[in-house]
Every structure is written in structure tokens, then in C-alpha cells.
Write a protein that holds these residues in place. Sequence first.
Motif, PDB file in Angstrom:
ATOM      1  N   VAL A 461       0.830  -1.203   0.000  1.00 51.19           N
ATOM      2  CA  VAL A 461       0.000   0.000   0.000  1.00 51.19           C
ATOM      3  C   VAL A 461       0.864   1.252   0.000  1.00 51.19           C
ATOM      4  O   VAL A 461       2.064   1.210   0.283  1.00 51.19           O
ATOM      5  CB  VAL A 461      -0.936   0.025   1.221  1.00 51.19           C
ATOM      6  N   ASN A 462       0.200   2.381  -0.290  1.00 50.74           N
ATOM      7  CA  ASN A 462       0.904   3.656  -0.289  1.00 50.74           C
ATOM      8  C   ASN A 462       1.364   4.015   1.113  1.00 50.74           C
ATOM      9  O   ASN A 462       0.651   3.787   2.092  1.00 50.74           O
ATOM     10  CB  ASN A 462       0.010   4.763  -0.854  1.00 50.74           C
ATOM     11  N   ASP A 463       2.553   4.608   1.174  1.00 53.00           N
ATOM     12  CA  ASP A 463       3.168   4.946   2.449  1.00 53.00           C
ATOM     13  C   ASP A 463       2.612   6.264   2.986  1.00 53.00           C
ATOM     14  O   ASP A 463       3.359   7.232   3.219  1.00 53.00           O
ATOM     15  CB  ASP A 463       4.689   5.043   2.261  1.00 53.00           C
ATOM     16  N   SER A 464       1.299   6.317   3.168  1.00 57.99           N
ATOM     17  CA  SER A 464       0.639   7.543   3.625  1.00 57.99           C
ATOM     18  C   SER A 464      -0.765   7.213   4.103  1.00 57.99           C
ATOM     19  O   SER A 464      -1.275   6.109   3.893  1.00 57.99           O
ATOM     20  CB  SER A 464       0.575   8.577   2.487  1.00 57.99           C
ATOM     21  N   GLY A 465      -1.409   8.200   4.738  1.00 64.95           N
ATOM     22  CA  GLY A 465      -2.820   8.112   5.078  1.00 64.95           C
ATOM     23  C   GLY A 465      -3.202   6.935   5.948  1.00 64.95           C
ATOM     24  O   GLY A 465      -2.399   6.370   6.703  1.00 64.95           O
ATOM     25  N   GLY A 466      -4.468   6.543   5.826  1.00 64.00           N
ATOM     26  CA  GLY A 466      -5.016   5.469   6.630  1.00 64.00           C
ATOM     27  C   GLY A 466      -4.335   4.127   6.469  1.00 64.00           C
ATOM     28  O   GLY A 466      -4.091   3.436   7.466  1.00 64.00           O
TER      29      GLY A 466
END
Length: 545
Positions: A461-466
Amino acid sequence: MGAFLTVLSLLITTGLAFLFLPQTLHFLGEPIGYYLGRPSRARRALLLDRVAAEQRAYEIEHKEDRKEEDDWEQIERATVGSAANGAGADRDWHGIVGFFHPFCNAGGGGERVLWAAIRATQKRWPEAICIVYTGDHDAAKAQILKRVQDRFNIHLHSPTVHFMYLTTRHYVLSSTWPRFTLLGQSLGSLILAFDAFSLLVPDIFIDTMGYAFSLGLCSILFPRVPTAAYVHYPTISTDMLDSLKTGGQGINAGAGEGYRGMAKQLYWKLFAKLYCRVGSSIDVVMTNSSWTQTHIKSLWGPYRNRRNKTIDHDIDIVFPPVAVEELEEAVPVDEASERKRGPYLLYIAQFRPEKKHQLILEAFSTLMKSRTIFPAWPDEAPKLILIGSVRDDDDAKRVYSLRLMAHELKIKDNVEFVCDATWPQMLGWMRRASVGVNSMWNEHFGIGVVEYQAAGLVSVVNDSGGPKLDIVVDIDGEPTGFHASTAEEYAEGFRKALSLSPEEMLAMRHRARKSAQRFTDGGFAEKWIQNMDRLVRLQISRNST
């Protein structure tokens, strides 16, 4: 056209007054609201008659049926708040709850929240009527509820769910506002809310799509109507302001340079101030993640504190509902099931620009060019499956462009598109896939990622947010997936996930499933009702004088 311009000028004035003349705004708002609400009384009577008729027909049709058991845990009355005298809020409350969700038939994670919220409300207050303000004119009530069952496996009590069809939804489309899009869409939401109140004024008004300005308008026109926001993503945030700088992320990265950039920064800052003012007027605020809560607290918190509210209690995290229990039952995670999985990468996301499907195609192309042989599947090539709903022509064109891109990258034979998949189709792919993918920067929460974990998929997953802060976190001191930002990092994440030994893979799947148990339907229902109970008590209190 003349009438429209009158309404538009009124709403623009309303927006400016929110920023500069709040007292004048409220002084003028109530008379306008009274006038606007007069036709609503007749429509309310008609709606009540229709609900009664549908309920009688339903009882006749289902008189032989046994009551279905809930899939999620029962909620005790004692846990959902107390009235002024210490008793639980009236279970027989029979008001009208209006859900402002103009794209209710889209089939995304935000829609799952809407339908789960309605289901929880129906369970707790069976006499209440839930109406959804929507612009989906092409779908009748039966079609929408059928799609809810097929897509989310959520069954609603049909007689007490109704739809109010809006005619002005195009005013909240970004395409309608090529310039000053943030302000334009917010003003468009005022027009849309005005449209909604012209149809029916509810007893409680809840926005579940992120149109905070609609709630501000409600508080001005109808101060006796409690308002609530379920915030998936702040309309503007400090991250967005920072993205304007050179090296920033997102679609506006680096747009703050030069004179035009300075003007854009000033415009965004002024809009942020207006957004904060509007946020201070909302009675109950729920956010879907710790990332969103942090941003909403920083934006709305100081303004809400000035209204003598306790911010720590006022802005609540209510994690979105995910079909964790159903996935755990439907998708086995054991040694036998491992033999049925392949080197398949699954990306479940609406075909929208911010989901960055292009990034995943580039990363997958890099993986394929490496010609890595994975021990668990020495004779099988990896495959990327993209599952998402197609809402309109723009989405359809986007899918076409992605197909062309896959062809140009020479990976089209290893990429499969599944548009508007049913729930059984998605379950089928979750049983077969090994890796779950998410690439949206600052994804507010990431329901799809929780679904991956509940199905035992290893997430990249992206390394940010939720996904970074709430979902793909260490469990028992061990990872449940991988984080990435660039195409190269995603390709490396894919390689690591697919290269795990059978023992490591199965252990990570079990940790991922354990992580997902924090985001059940039952957990959402309980938290939702706690906040909904506050709204019901506010409504009773404000209308008892």
C-alpha cells in the motif's frame, strides 16, 4: 434562469457571510428556512402515508418469514448514550433522518458507510424513516437496494428507506468548475442542498460524502435540525497546501510557484478559513481514520472550541464498516487454501484519477521485466487484476486509457479488468489472489485494504494516510504488509510479497486477518449509534421548547 440566478446569488452571499457576517447570516436564515419548509410539510405527510402503505404490504408478504439473525453483534441499549434523565434515548423515536449522498449508487467504500449507517439506524430506531438525497435519476429504489445487496451484502428494510431525487447534481462535478474548483464545488453543494430542502426538510440532516457546506446551510436555515458529518477526507488540508510547494505530491504538486502559484496559495488559504467556519457549525462530527481526525481537528477544532465544545469528545473516529466476518467465513486461510492461490495482484478501487492505476501498471511492468521466478509458482507468471465500479462516461474512458497503457507496456495478457464486479466475483478473486494493492496518496482510510487483510492477502500500500497509520501496521511486532510510494518501490513490494516462503506467507496472512478484526461491521454500528443517539437527543431537545 432568473430564479436560478437569484438562488445562486443568495447562496454566494450566504457563503461570504459565513466568513464575515455570521450573526447577520443567522438573522436572515430562519425566515428563509421557514418559507422553504412550508411545502415540505405536505410532502412529509405524503411520505408518511407511503411508508405506512409499504409497511403493510411488506408485513403481508413476509408474515410467514422468520426474523433474520443479524450478522453483526447486537447492540445493547445501554451502550448508545443516555437521555437527560439517564435513560436510553427513545427507541420509538420516529423522525426522518436525511442522508445527503448525491452519488449513492456509485458502489464505493463511501457508499458502504452510507448503507451500513442506514442499516444500524434501522436496527436501533425501527420507527425512523431514512431518506437519501441522490442525483441517481437512472436508478429506481428497487434497483438501488438490489445493488446494495449485490455489492455489499447489506439488506435494508425497504419500507423505511426512501429516495429524494436531486436535479442539480452537476453543480458539484469538478467539470462544472474548471476554475476555482474547490470554491465552485462547495457553492455547488449549497445549490444541491437548497434543492434537497426544497424537496423535504428532515428532522436530522447527515452528510456522508464530504459536503460540509450543505450542513452549514442547514444550520442557518433550520437551526432546530441537528446536523452531522461523516468525514472521509477533508475538502482542504495542510497536506494539500504543502503539496503546492516544489517536490509536493498529488495532482497539484509544485503548483504554488510563481505569481499564479502565489495567487493559488492565497485562494486556498482563504478557502480553508471559510471551510473551518463552516465546520464549526456542525453538531456531530465523525471521521473515518486517525489521519482524517488529525486534519479535521487542526482545521475545525479551534473554531469549534470557540463555541464552547470539547474537541476531544466532539470529533470522533468511527472506522468504516468492512465485511470482515463475512470474508473470514467465505475466504479460508490455511495450508489447503494456499494451494488454490496464485501469483495474482488484486487492486480493488473505483476507476478515478486519484487511485493512481497508472502507477500500478508501471510497477507491474517493472516486475514483469525483471523476469523474477517465484519459488511458490515456478511455472506461473504474475497477473494483475483491477476491479472497480464505472460510474459514468469519464470512468469508462479512463478504463479504456488504462487498457491502452497495458497494451503499450506489453503486459495486457497479464492484466485483467473487472468492471462493476458483484460481491461473489470479488470473493472469488480474494480466494485466488496472494497480494492486495492500494496506491492512492493520502487515502483517507482504505476499506479495500481491510478487505484484503480480512481475506488474508498480503498488502502493498501507499506509504501515507489510513493504510499506513491505521491498517497495514505491525501486529505482534511483525509486519502485515509493505509500504511504497514510487513505481520502483511498488515493484519491489510486489517482489518481496510474492517471494515469501510458504511458511512466511501463511504467517503474514494470519497477522493481516488479525489486524482486520479491528474494523468489523459490528464495531462501526456501535460507534455510529453512539453518535446518532446524540443527534436524536438534540432533535428531541430542540423541538420540545
